[in-house]
Design an enzyme around this catalytic site. Structure first.
Site, PDB file in Angstrom:
ATOM      1  N   TYR A  83       0.825  -1.220   0.000  1.00 20.29           N
ATOM      2  CA  TYR A  83       0.000   0.000   0.000  1.00 20.29           C
ATOM      3  C   TYR A  83       0.854   1.262   0.000  1.00 20.29           C
ATOM      4  O   TYR A  83       0.719   2.148   0.847  1.00 20.29           O
ATOM      5  CB  TYR A  83      -0.935   0.020   1.215  1.00 20.29           C
ATOM      6  CG  TYR A  83      -1.903  -1.123   1.343  1.00 20.29           C
ATOM      7  CD1 TYR A  83      -2.175  -1.985   0.284  1.00 20.29           C
ATOM      8  CD2 TYR A  83      -2.581  -1.346   2.538  1.00 20.29           C
ATOM      9  CE1 TYR A  83      -3.057  -3.033   0.424  1.00 20.29           C
ATOM     10  CE2 TYR A  83      -3.481  -2.390   2.682  1.00 20.29           C
ATOM     11  CZ  TYR A  83      -3.699  -3.229   1.621  1.00 20.29           C
ATOM     12  OH  TYR A  83      -4.591  -4.266   1.774  1.00 20.29           O
TER      13      TYR A  83
ATOM     14  N   PRO B 126     -15.743  -3.702   3.464  1.00 18.65           N
ATOM     15  CA  PRO B 126     -17.123  -3.655   3.966  1.00 18.65           C
ATOM     16  C   PRO B 126     -18.070  -2.876   3.057  1.00 18.65           C
ATOM     17  O   PRO B 126     -19.280  -3.075   3.109  1.00 18.65           O
ATOM     18  CB  PRO B 126     -16.994  -2.982   5.338  1.00 18.65           C
ATOM     19  CG  PRO B 126     -15.654  -2.363   5.370  1.00 18.65           C
ATOM     20  CD  PRO B 126     -14.791  -3.096   4.409  1.00 18.65           C
TER      21      PRO B 126
ATOM     22  N   ALA C 131     -17.777  -3.150  -0.248  1.00 18.19           N
ATOM     23  CA  ALA C 131     -17.615  -3.841  -1.539  1.00 18.19           C
ATOM     24  C   ALA C 131     -16.784  -2.999  -2.506  1.00 18.19           C
ATOM     25  O   ALA C 131     -17.140  -2.829  -3.675  1.00 18.19           O
ATOM     26  CB  ALA C 131     -18.976  -4.197  -2.146  1.00 18.19           C
TER      27      ALA C 131
ATOM     28  N   GLY D 295     -16.369   0.153  -2.646  1.00 16.88           N
ATOM     29  CA  GLY D 295     -16.996   1.406  -3.073  1.00 16.88           C
ATOM     30  C   GLY D 295     -18.345   1.211  -3.740  1.00 16.88           C
ATOM     31  O   GLY D 295     -19.023   2.186  -4.100  1.00 16.88           O
TER      32      GLY D 295
END
Ligand code: SF4
Ligand code: SF4
Length: 341
Positions: A52, A192, A194, A196
């Protein structure tokens, strides 16, 4: 906010975590401010990854001097012992710490991934050694592939499993949840929203809070976003008939357009990085378009190799029109690329 034990670790964490992909698109100061605000609101669990970009650096700066008050999770995509050792040292340096609470093998989805990490000189050797040395406290794993995730849980090698879990991608709620729960493993619910696709946070968290032992790790990119989700935890959860109807409406609408990243379509005989390319629109929404272009370049350039053979569509359990979707994602990538020129 309640504080709970994370699976079979001895870690006590907030029942809501913070997924640290979206802070990539924030400037350094804004990311540090958002992370510190989340901590002030009671969030103590932060999940990131070597992959990331500068996420680990931002976390390291945000929580410098208060290491014992937070629980840090990161992960490596490396499959070899040497590669994982290099990633681990980089994570320790960037996070400004001498130990990682939860170190995860990142995205073990295919048989090849599993064979590589468990082979002699595979990444798992580094994690086991680092645990003995005290550089990591617990070992976890992440996957997008349900069959592999269930298998990983059943190895009893890991303290946590990280898997996509939301009311659209709800495959985890049956066998995976049961297998992990039975073993006392922690389930970290990534995506959580999905990726966006779900824009109703209240309903997203009503669904997740129904499942005991599941720790959602939403990505936050603002103080307002943190405040909104934290506010759901101030009262008992209640799922109404109206909520259930709304969830069903989302499922119906997104069913044939949404890649669950399960990887059943792979491998492509022509070398297209299908799953990564299918995620371009979501990545572009979570990062800036400039970062998305750089981050996804290899995957998007591989789309040009597609011969339209159709093999991937035959394999996709969700019957997605992959060829059309890849074209749409590629066109978006090209548009973003041309804006950068
Ligand atoms: S295209 Fe289909 S099979 Fe491939 S990762 Fe997405 S949902 Fe899974
Ligand atoms: S249709 Fe394209 S992406 Fe799908 S398997 Fe064939 S070559 Fe690969």
């Amino acid at each position: 906010m309640r504080y709970v034990q994370l699976g079979r670790t001895d870690l006590k964490i907030s029942e809501l975590g913070f997924g640290c992909i979206p802070i990539i698109r924030l400037g350094h100061e804004a990311a540090v401010t958002t992370l510190r605000h989340a901590f002030e609101k009671g969030i103590t669990f932060y999940d990131t990854a070597n992959a990331y970009r500068d996420s680990e650096d931002k976390i390291g700066d945000a929580f410098s001097g208060m290491r014992e008050k937070i629980v840090l999770a990161t992960k490596t995509l490396k499959r070899t012992a040497a590669g994982a050792a290099e990633h681990l040292e980089a994570s320790l340096r960037r996070l400004k710490t001498d130990y990682i609470d939860l170190y995860q093998l990142h995205q073990i989805a295919q048989e090849d991934d599993w064979n590589a990490v468990t082979a002699p000189n595979g990444a798992l050797e580094t994690l086991v050694r680092a645990k003995k040395e005290g550089k990591i406290r617990w070992i976890g794993v992440s996957s997008h592939n349900l069959a592999m995730a269930i298998r990983l849980v059943k190895t009893d090698l890991f303290s946590t499993i990280q898997f996509p879990f939301n009311f659209i991608e709800d495959a985890a709620k049956d066998e995976l949840h049961a297998a992990a729960f039975e073993r006392g493993m922690g389930i970290l619910a990534m995506k959580p929203f999905a990726g966006g696709m779900i824009n109703n946070a209240a309903v997203a968290f009503k669904f997740l809070r129904q499942h005991p032992g599941v720790i959602p790790i939403p990505g936050f990119d603002s103080i307002d976003a943190v405040n909104e989700v934290v506010s759901f935890y101030g009262h008992p959860n209640r799922v109404t008939e109206k909520d259930l109807r709304l969830m069903e409406a989302y499922r119906t609408e997104l069913g044939r357009q949404f890649c669950r990243r399960c990887e059943y379509c792979n491998p492509c005989p022509s070398g297209v990085m299908i799953t990564q390319a299918m995620g371009y629109q979501v990545i572009a929404g979570r990062m800036s378009s400039a970062v998305a272009v750089e981050f996804s370049r290899a995957a998007m350039e591989s789309v040009k190799l597609c011969t339209l053979c159709g093999t991937c569509e035959e394999r996709c359990p969700y019957e997605l029109p992959i060829q059309d979707m890849l074209k749409r994602h590629y066109d978006l990538y090209e548009k973003h690329r041309s804006e950068l020129r």
